[in-house]
Design a protein around this motif. Sequence first.
Motif, PDB file in Angstrom:
ATOM      1  N   PHE A 146       0.868  -1.179   0.000  1.00 22.73           N
ATOM      2  CA  PHE A 146       0.000   0.000   0.000  1.00 22.73           C
ATOM      3  C   PHE A 146       0.904   1.227   0.000  1.00 22.73           C
ATOM      4  O   PHE A 146       1.635   1.476   0.963  1.00 22.73           O
ATOM      5  N   ALA A 147       0.905   2.001  -1.106  1.00 18.80           N
ATOM      6  CA  ALA A 147       1.686   3.245  -1.186  1.00 18.80           C
ATOM      7  C   ALA A 147       0.794   4.405  -0.757  1.00 18.80           C
ATOM      8  O   ALA A 147      -0.260   4.631  -1.343  1.00 18.80           O
ATOM      9  N   LEU A 148       1.235   5.132   0.248  1.00 15.72           N
ATOM     10  CA  LEU A 148       0.402   6.175   0.842  1.00 15.72           C
ATOM     11  C   LEU A 148       1.146   7.505   0.926  1.00 15.72           C
ATOM     12  O   LEU A 148       2.201   7.593   1.567  1.00 15.72           O
ATOM     13  N   GLU A 149       0.630   8.543   0.279  1.00  9.48           N
ATOM     14  CA  GLU A 149       1.171   9.886   0.476  1.00  9.48           C
ATOM     15  C   GLU A 149       0.866  10.307   1.908  1.00  9.48           C
ATOM     16  O   GLU A 149      -0.300  10.325   2.328  1.00  9.48           O
ATOM     17  N   SER A 150       1.893  10.648   2.657  1.00 10.33           N
ATOM     18  CA  SER A 150       1.760  10.845   4.106  1.00 10.33           C
ATOM     19  C   SER A 150       2.150  12.276   4.474  1.00 10.33           C
ATOM     20  O   SER A 150       3.331  12.621   4.499  1.00 10.33           O
ATOM     21  N   CYS A 151       1.148  13.086   4.778  1.00  5.31           N
ATOM     22  CA  CYS A 151       1.380  14.509   5.012  1.00  5.31           C
ATOM     23  C   CYS A 151       1.720  14.797   6.470  1.00  5.31           C
ATOM     24  O   CYS A 151       1.116  14.235   7.383  1.00  5.31           O
ATOM     25  N   GLU A 152       2.674  15.702   6.656  1.00  2.00           N
ATOM     26  CA  GLU A 152       3.130  16.051   8.002  1.00  2.00           C
ATOM     27  C   GLU A 152       2.267  17.118   8.663  1.00  2.00           C
ATOM     28  O   GLU A 152       2.433  17.414   9.849  1.00  2.00           O
ATOM     29  N   TYR A 153       1.322  17.709   7.915  1.00  2.00           N
ATOM     30  CA  TYR A 153       0.525  18.811   8.456  1.00  2.00           C
ATOM     31  C   TYR A 153      -0.188  18.380   9.739  1.00  2.00           C
ATOM     32  O   TYR A 153      -0.842  17.349   9.789  1.00  2.00           O
ATOM     33  N   LYS A 154      -0.034  19.163  10.782  1.00  2.00           N
ATOM     34  CA  LYS A 154      -0.615  18.892  12.106  1.00  2.00           C
ATOM     35  C   LYS A 154      -0.269  17.492  12.617  1.00  2.00           C
ATOM     36  O   LYS A 154      -1.019  16.884  13.370  1.00  2.00           O
ATOM     37  N   ARG A 155       0.889  16.984  12.135  1.00  2.00           N
ATOM     38  CA  ARG A 155       1.379  15.661  12.537  1.00  2.00           C
ATOM     39  C   ARG A 155       0.415  14.524  12.170  1.00  2.00           C
ATOM     40  O   ARG A 155       0.361  13.485  12.829  1.00  2.00           O
ATOM     41  N   HIS A 156      -0.335  14.709  11.096  1.00  2.00           N
ATOM     42  CA  HIS A 156      -1.304  13.689  10.684  1.00  2.00           C
ATOM     43  C   HIS A 156      -0.646  12.339  10.435  1.00  2.00           C
ATOM     44  O   HIS A 156      -1.237  11.285  10.698  1.00  2.00           O
ATOM     45  N   PHE A 157       0.596  12.356   9.893  1.00  2.00           N
ATOM     46  CA  PHE A 157       1.230  11.086   9.516  1.00  2.00           C
ATOM     47  C   PHE A 157       1.612  10.223  10.719  1.00  2.00           C
ATOM     48  O   PHE A 157       1.984   9.051  10.554  1.00  2.00           O
ATOM     49  N   LEU A 158       1.519  10.747  11.913  1.00  2.00           N
ATOM     50  CA  LEU A 158       1.837   9.940  13.093  1.00  2.00           C
ATOM     51  C   LEU A 158       0.752   8.903  13.397  1.00  2.00           C
ATOM     52  O   LEU A 158       0.956   8.023  14.237  1.00  2.00           O
ATOM     53  N   LYS A 159      -0.382   8.991  12.709  1.00  2.00           N
ATOM     54  CA  LYS A 159      -1.435   7.981  12.847  1.00  2.00           C
ATOM     55  C   LYS A 159      -1.154   6.748  11.988  1.00  2.00           C
ATOM     56  O   LYS A 159      -1.834   5.729  12.111  1.00  2.00           O
ATOM     57  N   TYR A 160      -0.118   6.824  11.112  1.00  2.00           N
ATOM     58  CA  TYR A 160       0.148   5.742  10.168  1.00  2.00           C
ATOM     59  C   TYR A 160       1.169   4.763  10.734  1.00  2.00           C
ATOM     60  O   TYR A 160       1.937   5.077  11.646  1.00  2.00           O
ATOM     61  N   HIS A 161       1.199   3.565  10.130  1.00  2.00           N
ATOM     62  CA  HIS A 161       2.081   2.481  10.586  1.00  2.00           C
ATOM     63  C   HIS A 161       2.898   1.977   9.391  1.00  2.00           C
ATOM     64  O   HIS A 161       2.522   0.998   8.738  1.00  2.00           O
ATOM     65  N   PRO A 162       4.012   2.641   9.089  1.00  2.00           N
ATOM     66  CA  PRO A 162       4.770   2.307   7.878  1.00  2.00           C
ATOM     67  C   PRO A 162       5.579   1.022   7.996  1.00  2.00           C
ATOM     68  O   PRO A 162       6.196   0.751   9.028  1.00  2.00           O
ATOM     69  N   TYR A 163       5.561   0.246   6.926  1.00  2.00           N
ATOM     70  CA  TYR A 163       6.480  -0.883   6.763  1.00  2.00           C
ATOM     71  C   TYR A 163       7.791  -0.315   6.221  1.00  2.00           C
ATOM     72  O   TYR A 163       8.865  -0.586   6.743  1.00  2.00           O
ATOM     73  N   TYR A 164       7.685   0.499   5.167  1.00  2.00           N
ATOM     74  CA  TYR A 164       8.788   1.326   4.689  1.00  2.00           C
ATOM     75  C   TYR A 164       8.378   2.793   4.892  1.00  2.00           C
ATOM     76  O   TYR A 164       7.244   3.167   4.579  1.00  2.00           O
ATOM     77  N   ALA A 165       9.281   3.624   5.389  1.00  2.00           N
ATOM     78  CA  ALA A 165       9.026   5.067   5.492  1.00  2.00           C
ATOM     79  C   ALA A 165       9.977   5.790   4.549  1.00  2.00           C
ATOM     80  O   ALA A 165      11.200   5.686   4.683  1.00  2.00           O
ATOM     81  N   ILE A 166       9.410   6.504   3.576  1.00  2.00           N
ATOM     82  CA  ILE A 166      10.199   7.300   2.639  1.00  2.00           C
ATOM     83  C   ILE A 166      10.202   8.752   3.133  1.00  2.00           C
ATOM     84  O   ILE A 166       9.140   9.299   3.452  1.00  2.00           O
ATOM     85  N   ILE A 167      11.366   9.379   3.183  1.00  4.75           N
ATOM     86  CA  ILE A 167      11.449  10.803   3.517  1.00  4.75           C
ATOM     87  C   ILE A 167      12.212  11.488   2.385  1.00  4.75           C
ATOM     88  O   ILE A 167      13.424  11.320   2.248  1.00  4.75           O
TER      89      ILE A 167
END
Length: 463
Positions: A146-167
Amino acid sequence: IEKQAANQIESLKSQYSDSWEDTLKNAGYESEKDLKEYFILNYQRNQAIEDQIKDNIKDDYIIIKGASIKEDNVELMEARKLNLKIYEYNEMVGELTKKFKTICIAGCHGKTTTTAMFACTLNNICGINYLIGDGTGYASKENEFFALESCEYKRHFLKYHPYYAIITNIDLDHVDYYKDLEDIKDAYSEFANKTKRMVIACGDDQNTRDLKINKDIIYYGINDNNDVIAKNILYKDNGTSFDVVIKDKLYYHYDLPIYGLHQVLDFLSVVTVSYLENIKGNILQENLANFMGAKRRFHITKINNNIIIDDYAHHPNEVKATINSVKQKYPKLKIYVVFEPHSYDWLSVFENELVKILKTVDHVYVREINSLFKILKSEMNLVTSAFKGNASSMESLKSKSSILKREIESQKEKITILKSALDNASKSFGESDKRTQAWVTKLNYAEAELNNMEHELKDVNSQ
C-alpha cells in the motif's frame, strides 16, 4: 420562520434606513410583504435540503470526517445524534496501514509525484494499493503493498504504521502550525521511528540527515556518501538518463520521461524499495517508460504554439524545481509565470526567496491573495443577499459606504489589539517562533489594506 424573516427585514431596514423604499423597489420588491415571502420560501428550501441531507446518514454507518468538515455540518451533527463511530480521515487511513505492507511517502516536497511513481511501477509488477494526494487511488484486498502519500501537516502522519518510510526532504513549511524547523524535524523523527522494516531517506538533504532515527536506514541521492546513488546524469529535452549504483555496484541504467534533479531523487526511493524487495532494475525501466506524472504536477496542455503547464508548486524550492524542469524540457521558449500566493502569513515567511526565484524567468504575474478587502466585501454582500439587483439610488450607495466605513474602523481596532497580544507572545517565544512572526506580518498587510480601503471610500464619497 416568520419571526426570523421579520428579524432579517428589521436588520436590513436599519442598514438602509435613509433609503429603504427606494432600495426595496430597486431590488425588485413591491413591498416588505414580498421580501418577507422571499425569506420564508428561502428558509423552507434550505430546511428541506438539510432534512434530505440528514437522510444520508443511517444508523449502521461508520463516518469518516475530512479535515475541512466543520462541527455544524448537518450530516456530522446527525451522526453524533445517532452515536455513530466517527473517524478523522487520517485515523481511518491509519487503520488501513495496519492491514498491508505500507510504504508511507513523506517529505515537504515530492510526495505526490513519488507516490504516483510507486503506483505506476509496482502496480504492474506485483500489485499495489495506493492513495495519492492528487485524489487518485486504488485498492484490492489481494495486494500486499500500500503506497500512501503521508502529510506532516498537524502531525497527521503519526497515525500511520509504515512498513517502509520514505522521507524525500525536510523544509520549513506549514508555518501556521509548526513553530520552527526544529519542530518539523521532531515530527519527522517520531514518524520515522514508527517504521517496521526500513527508513529510506534522501541523504543529500541535511535536514533529513539531522533526524534522530533509531531504525535501520538507507540513504539515496547523488552524493557519494549515500547507499543508493544516481550517477552520470544527462538532462535532455525528452527526459533524463542516469546510472543507479547501489553499494558500489551498477543496478541499472535508466532513460526516463522525467525532468529535473528532484524527479531523479524521487525515483531513487522507488529503486531502493524495489532493490530491497528483489525486483530487477530493468523491470522498473519498462514500467516507468510511459510515466505521465501526477495530477496538477507539471501537467502540460498545448494550445497552437504555446505550452501551458499547470503545477501546484507554491513553496520556493518547489517553484524553483518546476522552473528548472521547464527550462530542461523547453530550453528555447520564453517562460511566463502566473503565481498565486497561498496567504499573507505564508507569503510573509517566503517572500524574499520567491522574489529571487521568480526573477529567473522572462515575465511574472502575481495574482491577488484572498485579501481582507475581499473578505469584507463578501461580508457586505451577505448583508444584502436578499436583494436581486444592485441598489442604484445615491442614498443607498451612501448607506453602503457608511456601513463599510464602520466595518473598517472595527477591523482596525481588532488589529491593534491582536498586534499588542502578538508582541507579548513574541517576547515569550523568542524570535525563532515563525508562527508569531508570520501573524505580525499578516496583520501589517491587513492594516495597510484597510488604509487603502479608507482612501478608496473617500474617493467614492467625493465623487
